[in-house]
Design an enzyme around this catalytic site. Structure first.
Site, PDB file in Angstrom:
ATOM      1  N   SER A   7     -27.822 -95.258  -3.561  1.00 51.45           N
ATOM      2  CA  SER A   7     -29.056 -95.346  -4.348  1.00 51.45           C
ATOM      3  C   SER A   7     -30.004 -96.331  -3.677  1.00 51.45           C
ATOM      4  CB  SER A   7     -28.730 -95.816  -5.765  1.00 51.45           C
ATOM      5  OG  SER A   7     -29.919 -96.227  -6.407  1.00 51.45           O
ATOM      6  N   HIS A  32     -29.663 -90.851  -3.582  1.00 50.60           N
ATOM      7  CA  HIS A  32     -29.981 -90.978  -4.999  1.00 50.60           C
ATOM      8  C   HIS A  32     -31.286 -91.765  -5.147  1.00 50.60           C
ATOM      9  CE1 HIS A  32     -28.787 -91.069  -9.289  1.00 50.60           C
ATOM     10  NE2 HIS A  32     -29.294 -92.304  -9.300  1.00 50.60           N
ATOM     11  N   ASP A  34     -33.993 -93.238  -7.920  1.00 43.35           N
ATOM     12  CA  ASP A  34     -34.185 -93.567  -9.339  1.00 43.35           C
ATOM     13  C   ASP A  34     -35.662 -93.658  -9.686  1.00 43.35           C
ATOM     14  OD1 ASP A  34     -31.460 -93.996 -10.365  1.00 43.35           O
ATOM     15  OD2 ASP A  34     -31.380 -95.502  -8.772  1.00 43.35           O
ATOM     16  N   MET A  36     -38.292 -94.530 -12.517  1.00 40.88           N
ATOM     17  CA  MET A  36     -38.415 -95.236 -13.802  1.00 40.88           C
ATOM     18  C   MET A  36     -39.892 -95.350 -14.164  1.00 40.88           C
ATOM     19  SD  MET A  36     -35.648 -98.273 -13.311  1.00 40.88           S
ATOM     20  CE  MET A  36     -34.070 -97.980 -12.506  1.00 40.88           C
ATOM     21  N   HIS A  65     -33.160 -88.901 -10.032  1.00 39.85           N
ATOM     22  CA  HIS A  65     -32.703 -89.265 -11.382  1.00 39.85           C
ATOM     23  C   HIS A  65     -33.921 -89.723 -12.173  1.00 39.85           C
ATOM     24  CE1 HIS A  65     -30.073 -92.358 -13.821  1.00 39.85           C
ATOM     25  NE2 HIS A  65     -30.584 -91.410 -14.593  1.00 39.85           N
ATOM     26  N   MET A  67     -35.580 -91.263 -15.039  1.00 41.85           N
ATOM     27  CA  MET A  67     -35.440 -92.121 -16.231  1.00 41.85           C
ATOM     28  C   MET A  67     -36.843 -92.279 -16.794  1.00 41.85           C
ATOM     29  SD  MET A  67     -32.702 -94.771 -14.644  1.00 41.85           S
ATOM     30  CE  MET A  67     -33.100 -94.179 -13.012  1.00 41.85           C
ATOM     31  N   MET A 136     -24.149 -92.357 -17.082  1.00 37.88           N
ATOM     32  CA  MET A 136     -24.565 -93.732 -16.801  1.00 37.88           C
ATOM     33  C   MET A 136     -23.426 -94.654 -17.225  1.00 37.88           C
ATOM     34  SD  MET A 136     -27.722 -93.880 -15.533  1.00 37.88           S
ATOM     35  CE  MET A 136     -27.458 -95.620 -15.357  1.00 37.88           C
ATOM     36  N   GLY A 143     -30.518-102.092 -10.896  1.00 38.48           N
ATOM     37  CA  GLY A 143     -29.311-102.042 -10.084  1.00 38.48           C
ATOM     38  C   GLY A 143     -28.555-103.354 -10.253  1.00 38.48           C
ATOM     39  N   GLY A 144     -27.341-103.375  -9.770  1.00 37.05           N
ATOM     40  CA  GLY A 144     -26.575-104.626  -9.715  1.00 37.05           C
ATOM     41  C   GLY A 144     -25.933-105.070 -11.015  1.00 37.05           C
ATOM     42  N   ASP A 174     -22.942 -93.237 -12.341  1.00 36.64           N
ATOM     43  CA  ASP A 174     -24.068 -94.047 -11.894  1.00 36.64           C
ATOM     44  C   ASP A 174     -24.085 -95.398 -12.611  1.00 36.64           C
ATOM     45  OD1 ASP A 174     -26.429 -94.941 -10.851  1.00 36.64           O
ATOM     46  OD2 ASP A 174     -27.708 -93.442 -11.821  1.00 36.64           O
ATOM     47  N   GLY A 175     -23.819 -96.454 -11.840  1.00 31.65           N
ATOM     48  CA  GLY A 175     -23.905 -97.806 -12.389  1.00 31.65           C
ATOM     49  C   GLY A 175     -22.626 -98.594 -12.196  1.00 31.65           C
ATOM     50  N   SER A 197     -26.276-101.397  -5.301  1.00 35.05           N
ATOM     51  CA  SER A 197     -26.052-102.757  -4.806  1.00 35.05           C
ATOM     52  C   SER A 197     -24.773-102.858  -3.980  1.00 35.05           C
ATOM     53  CB  SER A 197     -26.014-103.754  -5.968  1.00 35.05           C
ATOM     54  OG  SER A 197     -25.092-103.328  -6.943  1.00 35.05           O
TER      55      SER A 197
HETATM   56  C1  DX5 Z   1     -29.748 -97.742 -12.772  1.00 33.69           C
HETATM   57  C2  DX5 Z   1     -29.846 -96.610 -11.786  1.00 33.69           C
HETATM   58  C3  DX5 Z   1     -28.789 -96.595 -10.742  1.00 33.69           C
HETATM   59  C4  DX5 Z   1     -28.740 -97.833  -9.878  1.00 33.69           C
HETATM   60  C5  DX5 Z   1     -27.303 -98.204  -9.768  1.00 33.69           C
HETATM   61  O1  DX5 Z   1     -30.605 -97.554 -13.823  1.00 33.69           O
HETATM   62  O2  DX5 Z   1     -29.843 -95.343 -12.427  1.00 33.69           O
HETATM   63  O3  DX5 Z   1     -28.867 -95.440  -9.926  1.00 33.69           O
HETATM   64  O4  DX5 Z   1     -29.260 -97.673  -8.593  1.00 33.69           O
HETATM   65  O5  DX5 Z   1     -27.209 -99.421  -9.151  1.00 33.69           O
HETATM   66  P1  DX5 Z   1     -25.806-100.144  -8.910  1.00 33.69           P
HETATM   67  O6  DX5 Z   1     -24.979 -99.215  -8.068  1.00 33.69           O
HETATM   68  O7  DX5 Z   1     -26.200-101.401  -8.232  1.00 33.69           O
HETATM   69  O8  DX5 Z   1     -25.196-100.362 -10.269  1.00 33.69           O
HETATM   70 ZN    ZN Z   2     -29.613 -93.525 -11.008  1.00 36.96          ZN
END
Ligand code: DX5
Ligand code: ZN
Length: 222
Positions: A7, A32, A34, A36, A65, A67, A136, A143-144, A174-175, A197
């Site tokens: 991601s 991937h 994201d 938002m 993805h 969101m 999720m 992330g992270g 994811d996550g 991350s």
């Molecule tokens: C979070 C995203 C994820 C994010 C995951 O809202 O949808 O795709 O990149 O990050 P990590 O792998 O750091 O949890």
């Molecule tokens: Zn995602």
């Protein structure tokens, strides 16, 4: 064998091209991305222009993805930009069947994303129509974050449901995915592992993706 989807949310936004190249060279399966909107989640990331630019830099499938609120209004823009897989959130779509059909009519893979607290049974009438399900395993937005442990049983429950119906629908996680929990997630039934991350937060992201691929291969052997 489980697929790895780095991601780019955790990459340096000033060096996205490099992040994509790293994923490509390391043998990642998907990129991937994201999206938002500051409404569905309290953060902002990328728009279709960025996706179109990435499209020119890799032949890997782009896993977008969404969101966002009102995902329907964004689907055509991301199709046009070059998305191959598009997931929308069950919590964000009012006319879910209509929106999923729209993605499929564009010839793209349609995914349904569920937040950690959203129950699986809400997919009862749509599961068999889906090309993939994105679970999720953190609350979306950043992330992270740490993996929510109760999601292990949610993954295995979904896997049994899919298998019990003789369906072949990949489960994307994811996550909070890391080298240290990947094997457990594959045992639970994960088919695609998104990692932000855990890849781009490392000193050597390329080496990390290679290690993830090796682990996925090992875990996939009977
Ligand atoms: C979070 C995203 C994820 C994010 C995951 O809202 O949808 O795709 O990149 O990050 P990590 O792998 O750091 O949890
Ligand atoms: Zn995602």
């Amino acid at each position: 064998m489980a697929q790895i989807a780095p991601s780019i949310l955790s990459a340096d936004f000033a060096r996205i091209e490099e992040a994509v190249k790293i994923a490509d060279e390391a043998g990642a399966d998907l990129i991937h991305i994201d999206i938002m909107d500051g409404h569905f989640v309290p953060n902002l990331t990328f728009g279709p222009q960025l996706v179109a630019s990435i499209r020119k830099k890799t032949s890997l499938p782009l896993d977008v993805h969404l969101m966002v609120e009102n995902p329907r209004s964004f689907i055509p823009l991301f199709v046009e930009a070059g998305a191959d897989w598009i997931s929308i959130h069950l919590e964000a779509s009012i006319h879910l069947h209509k929106d999923i059909t729209m993605i499929k009519e564009y010839g793209k893979k349609a995914g349904l994303a569920l937040n950690p607290a959203t129950p699986l049974h809400l997919m009862n009438e749509i599961l068999s129509e889906m090309d993939f399900i994105l679970l999720m395993t953190v609350n979306p937005g950043w992330g992270g974050q740490g993996f929510i442990e109760s999601c292990h049983s949610k993954i295995s429950k979904l896997k049994s449901w899919i298998n019990g119906q003789n369906l072949k629908i990949p489960i994307e996680i994811d996550g909070g995915v890391k080298l240290s929990n990947m094997e457990d997630l594959i045992k639970d039934g994960a088919d695609i592992l998104v990692a932000g991350s855990a890849v781009y937060g490392e000193k050597d992201p390329k080496e990390t993706i290679i290690k993830m691929k090796e682990l996925a291969q090992k875990a996939g052997k009977p």
